[in-house]
Design a protein around this motif. Structure first.
Motif, PDB file in Angstrom:
ATOM      1  N   GLU A 254       0.810  -1.221   0.000  1.00 32.34           N
ATOM      2  CA  GLU A 254       0.000   0.000   0.000  1.00 32.34           C
ATOM      3  C   GLU A 254       0.844   1.273   0.000  1.00 32.34           C
ATOM      4  O   GLU A 254       0.370   2.335  -0.389  1.00 32.34           O
ATOM      5  CB  GLU A 254      -0.955  -0.011   1.190  1.00 32.34           C
ATOM      6  CG  GLU A 254      -2.107  -0.990   1.007  1.00 32.34           C
ATOM      7  CD  GLU A 254      -3.210  -0.783   2.020  1.00 32.34           C
ATOM      8  OE1 GLU A 254      -2.878  -0.466   3.183  1.00 32.34           O
ATOM      9  OE2 GLU A 254      -4.392  -0.937   1.647  1.00 32.34           O
ATOM     10  N   LYS A 255       2.097   1.153   0.423  1.00 37.72           N
ATOM     11  CA  LYS A 255       3.000   2.298   0.419  1.00 37.72           C
ATOM     12  C   LYS A 255       3.687   2.463  -0.934  1.00 37.72           C
ATOM     13  O   LYS A 255       4.568   3.311  -1.079  1.00 37.72           O
ATOM     14  CB  LYS A 255       4.046   2.150   1.521  1.00 37.72           C
ATOM     15  CG  LYS A 255       3.478   2.113   2.924  1.00 37.72           C
ATOM     16  CD  LYS A 255       4.593   1.914   3.949  1.00 37.72           C
ATOM     17  CE  LYS A 255       4.036   1.843   5.363  1.00 37.72           C
ATOM     18  NZ  LYS A 255       5.122   1.620   6.354  1.00 37.72           N
ATOM     19  N   GLN A 283       5.980  -9.257   4.267  1.00 38.60           N
ATOM     20  CA  GLN A 283       4.905  -8.499   3.628  1.00 38.60           C
ATOM     21  C   GLN A 283       3.719  -9.377   3.224  1.00 38.60           C
ATOM     22  O   GLN A 283       2.740  -8.888   2.661  1.00 38.60           O
ATOM     23  CB  GLN A 283       5.439  -7.789   2.382  1.00 38.60           C
ATOM     24  CG  GLN A 283       6.471  -6.720   2.665  1.00 38.60           C
ATOM     25  CD  GLN A 283       5.854  -5.488   3.291  1.00 38.60           C
ATOM     26  OE1 GLN A 283       4.909  -4.914   2.769  1.00 38.60           O
ATOM     27  NE2 GLN A 283       6.394  -5.077   4.434  1.00 38.60           N
ATOM     28  N   ALA A 284       3.793 -10.672   3.535  1.00 37.18           N
ATOM     29  CA  ALA A 284       2.781 -11.611   3.046  1.00 37.18           C
ATOM     30  C   ALA A 284       1.386 -11.342   3.587  1.00 37.18           C
ATOM     31  O   ALA A 284       0.388 -11.708   2.959  1.00 37.18           O
ATOM     32  CB  ALA A 284       3.189 -13.045   3.377  1.00 37.18           C
ATOM     33  N   HIS A 285       1.282 -10.688   4.752  1.00 41.06           N
ATOM     34  CA  HIS A 285      -0.031 -10.426   5.345  1.00 41.06           C
ATOM     35  C   HIS A 285      -0.563  -9.038   5.001  1.00 41.06           C
ATOM     36  O   HIS A 285      -1.638  -8.651   5.458  1.00 41.06           O
ATOM     37  CB  HIS A 285       0.038 -10.596   6.864  1.00 41.06           C
ATOM     38  CG  HIS A 285       0.305 -12.008   7.295  1.00 41.06           C
ATOM     39  ND1 HIS A 285      -0.707 -12.935   7.479  1.00 41.06           N
ATOM     40  CD2 HIS A 285       1.464 -12.659   7.554  1.00 41.06           C
ATOM     41  CE1 HIS A 285      -0.182 -14.095   7.841  1.00 41.06           C
ATOM     42  NE2 HIS A 285       1.135 -13.958   7.896  1.00 41.06           N
ATOM     43  N   GLU A 286       0.198  -8.290   4.190  1.00 42.73           N
ATOM     44  CA  GLU A 286      -0.215  -6.949   3.815  1.00 42.73           C
ATOM     45  C   GLU A 286      -1.075  -6.980   2.549  1.00 42.73           C
ATOM     46  O   GLU A 286      -1.156  -7.991   1.848  1.00 42.73           O
ATOM     47  CB  GLU A 286       1.020  -6.072   3.571  1.00 42.73           C
ATOM     48  CG  GLU A 286       1.997  -6.022   4.748  1.00 42.73           C
ATOM     49  CD  GLU A 286       1.352  -5.452   6.001  1.00 42.73           C
ATOM     50  OE1 GLU A 286       0.549  -4.491   5.879  1.00 42.73           O
ATOM     51  OE2 GLU A 286       1.650  -5.959   7.094  1.00 42.73           O
ATOM     52  N   ALA A 287      -1.720  -5.857   2.250  1.00 49.46           N
ATOM     53  CA  ALA A 287      -2.432  -5.717   0.979  1.00 49.46           C
ATOM     54  C   ALA A 287      -1.399  -5.627  -0.135  1.00 49.46           C
ATOM     55  O   ALA A 287      -0.438  -4.859  -0.043  1.00 49.46           O
ATOM     56  CB  ALA A 287      -3.305  -4.469   0.997  1.00 49.46           C
ATOM     57  N   LYS A 291      -0.093  -4.118 -11.009  1.00 49.67           N
ATOM     58  CA  LYS A 291      -0.772  -3.265 -11.993  1.00 49.67           C
ATOM     59  C   LYS A 291      -2.060  -2.659 -11.422  1.00 49.67           C
ATOM     60  O   LYS A 291      -3.086  -2.587 -12.105  1.00 49.67           O
ATOM     61  CB  LYS A 291      -1.090  -4.064 -13.265  1.00 49.67           C
ATOM     62  CG  LYS A 291       0.117  -4.339 -14.133  1.00 49.67           C
ATOM     63  CD  LYS A 291      -0.320  -4.873 -15.484  1.00 49.67           C
ATOM     64  CE  LYS A 291       0.838  -4.900 -16.466  1.00 49.67           C
ATOM     65  NZ  LYS A 291       0.421  -5.334 -17.811  1.00 49.67           N
ATOM     66  N   ASN A 292      -2.016  -2.280 -10.150  1.00 53.99           N
ATOM     67  CA  ASN A 292      -3.142  -1.674  -9.436  1.00 53.99           C
ATOM     68  C   ASN A 292      -4.284  -2.641  -9.130  1.00 53.99           C
ATOM     69  O   ASN A 292      -5.340  -2.225  -8.641  1.00 53.99           O
ATOM     70  CB  ASN A 292      -3.698  -0.467 -10.204  1.00 53.99           C
ATOM     71  CG  ASN A 292      -2.718   0.687 -10.275  1.00 53.99           C
ATOM     72  OD1 ASN A 292      -2.029   0.984  -9.293  1.00 53.99           O
ATOM     73  ND2 ASN A 292      -2.629   1.331 -11.433  1.00 53.99           N
TER      74      ASN A 292
END
Length: 306
Positions: A254-255, A283-287, A291-292
């Motif tokens: 997301e960043k 980062q596996a648990h992040e959103a 390509k958006n």
């Protein structure tokens, strides 16, 4: 995945087969590949990788024995660069390498009931090989009855006509989706030298042998294995889109930080795109986005490498 591919086959013309022969073939490959070549037998194939001196994967392959040679199956897009690089190490070794032409064929197929009715036993375990009617039959599905036929084109054609006459063709997208389901990576021109073997989970599919001797890139690969937790791994995911994706496409959080990249992808039922993605474990648990598009990963899969 909900693929209806029972009693289907496909000519694997996106694959290339390289024949390695000569008195020093085993010794030579032993010094180049991540796999212990001595463990490959007439009835058992194995995955392997070919790395650069920094331990980055130049090629992912399936290796098996055919008579007095070792066959290496890779994606056709890297055949030229792979052969060129591998031949650099031949020096005085008694070994030769050649790309097999159309006289050698590989066909993938789903379902074994028709062959059982002909009295032909299926390979029972993953990557096992049986020989029948002058062709090789390899089990290439972990949890499905997925197989591969290999041999001289005329003999493979005769085998199909005799034993699988009712089978109809399937698409390369369907076949690649099954590879993604089984967690099988691949390397393409855009991702050569992008990954170490462990970040493609090659150590989890018996594609790396940590007990063998030295090979090109071995020091880096072994150090990652013995000295700490692997920081990058491969996960299965999908997006609700059919947008064209290219191996190596960036995975963002997301960043908008780059935290991974696409390994391979395939469209399923003209509705979504399944993927194997390599990314930082932290980062596996992040959103995650490509390509958006928001990447969906099964919650249980996210926990695998915690």
């Amino acid at each position: 995945m909900s693929l209806n591919v029972e009693s289907k086959f496909i000519h694997l013309n996106t694959h290339s087969t390289i024949k390695v022969e000569g008195d020093d073939r085993i010794q030579f490959l032993q010094g180049q590949l991540t796999q212990d070549i001595n463990l490959i037998t007439l009835d058992r194939a194995l995955f392997a990788g070919f790395c650069n001196p920094k331990g980055r994967v130049l090629a992912f392959m399936l290796c098996y024995i055919d008579q007095a040679s070792i066959h290496i199956q890779i994606d056709s897009s890297i055949e030229e660069s792979f052969l060129k690089r591998l031949k650099m190490y031949v020096l005085r070794s008694k070994v030769s390498m050649s790309l097999l032409d159309d006289q050698f064929t590989c066909i993938g197929f789903m379902g074994f009931k028709a062959l059982l009715e002909q009295g032909i036993e299926a390979p029972k375990n993953y990557l096992d090989i049986v020989r029948s009617h002058d062709v090789m039959i390899m089990r290439v599905g972990k949890n499905t009855e997925r197989f591969q036929l290999m041999g001289e084109a005329s003999k493979v054609k005769s085998f199909m006509q005799l034993n699988l006459p009712e089978y109809t063709s399937m698409s390369i997208e369907s076949w690649n989706n099954l590879n993604i389901l089984d967690g099988i990576p691949d390397i393409y021109p855009s991702t050569q030298e992008a990954f170490i073997p462990q970040s493609l989970n090659m150590d989890l599919i018996d594609g790396v042998n940590f007990k063998k001797g030295c090979y090109t890139g071995q020091e880096i690969v072994a150090r990652t294995h013995y000295l700490g937790k692997v920081k990058r791994r491969m996960y299965r995911g999908f997006i609700e889109s059919q947008d064209v994706l290219t191996p190596g496409d960036q995975i963002l959080n997301e960043k908008k930080e780059i935290i991974g990249q696409l390994v391979r992808s395939a469209v399923e039922n003209n509705s979504k795109t399944n993927m194997l993605i390599e990314l930082r474990v932290d980062q596996a648990h992040e959103a995650l986005y490509i390509k958006n598009y928001l990447i969906e990963i099964n919650p249980e899969e996210r926990k695998i490498f915690d």
